[in-house]
Design an enzyme around this catalytic site. Structure first.
Site, PDB file in Angstrom:
ATOM      1  N   HIS A  13       0.825  -1.209   0.000  1.00  0.00           N
ATOM      2  CA  HIS A  13       0.000   0.000   0.000  1.00  0.00           C
ATOM      3  C   HIS A  13       0.858   1.257   0.000  1.00  0.00           C
ATOM      4  O   HIS A  13       2.064   1.202   0.254  1.00  0.00           O
ATOM      5  CB  HIS A  13      -0.967   0.019   1.190  1.00  0.00           C
ATOM      6  CG  HIS A  13      -0.348   0.072   2.551  1.00  0.00           C
ATOM      7  ND1 HIS A  13      -0.057  -1.043   3.298  1.00  0.00           N
ATOM      8  CD2 HIS A  13       0.045   1.126   3.312  1.00  0.00           C
ATOM      9  CE1 HIS A  13       0.467  -0.676   4.460  1.00  0.00           C
ATOM     10  NE2 HIS A  13       0.546   0.628   4.497  1.00  0.00           N
ATOM     11  N   GLU A  71      -3.714   3.932   2.175  1.00  0.00           N
ATOM     12  CA  GLU A  71      -3.883   4.226   3.589  1.00  0.00           C
ATOM     13  C   GLU A  71      -3.870   5.744   3.746  1.00  0.00           C
ATOM     14  O   GLU A  71      -3.066   6.426   3.113  1.00  0.00           O
ATOM     15  CB  GLU A  71      -2.716   3.608   4.384  1.00  0.00           C
ATOM     16  CG  GLU A  71      -2.775   3.866   5.882  1.00  0.00           C
ATOM     17  CD  GLU A  71      -1.603   3.238   6.648  1.00  0.00           C
ATOM     18  OE1 GLU A  71      -0.595   2.866   6.021  1.00  0.00           O
ATOM     19  OE2 GLU A  71      -1.720   3.111   7.883  1.00  0.00           O
TER      20      GLU A  71
HETATM   21 CO    CO Z   1       1.033   1.682   6.293  1.00  0.00          CO
END
Ligand code: CO
Length: 134
Positions: free
Chosen positions: A79, A130
């Site tokens: 991510h 995120e």
């Molecule tokens: Co992270």
């Protein structure tokens, strides 16, 4: 709305080998491994001048990244994390734009002790995103 790139996270099959590679081959500053049982991961931070790389390895037997490693045996990018000023304002704006927030939609305390949320990869170019309140 998004600010700085806080970190990129890479899932690795061998945390010590990965940390050594970043430390000795790439010459980066690398932290000691830290277990985060509530997230099911062990994490090492590679500290770069402008951002961080998180090396992630499963911790415990119900790790959320176990399946990722099953599908990517040599590891891979997991991510990207962008900073936002206010995570609730950011979440509500993104939901109003049709983006899907993972889990129950409420921020959790992340690896840096700050509130985080994850956004569905299918809504963001195939990449898990995120958000961290800076
Ligand atoms: Co992270």
């Amino acid at each position: 709305m998004i600010g700085r790139l806080n970190h990129i996270a890479i899932v690795v099959p061998d945390l010590e080998a990965a940390a050594n590679q970043y430390r000795t081959v790439l010459g980066a500053s690398v932290t000691e491994p830290e277990n985060l049982p509530e997230h099911g991961v062990t994490v090492v931070f590679v500290e770069l001048p402008n951002t961080k790389v998180e090396l992630l390895h499963p911790f415990g037997d119900r790790s959320p990244i176990e399946a990722f490693l099953d599908n990517n045996a040599s590891g891979g990018m997991h991510h990207v994390c962008y900073e936002v000023d206010d995570i609730i304002v950011a979440r509500d704006k993104l939901k109003s734009e049709g983006a899907r927030v993972l889990g129950d939609g409420e921020p959790k305390i992340g690896a840096h002790g700050k509130p985080v949320l994850f956004l569905h990869p299918k809504d963001f170019c195939g990449t898990l995103v995120e958000l961290e309140q800076a």
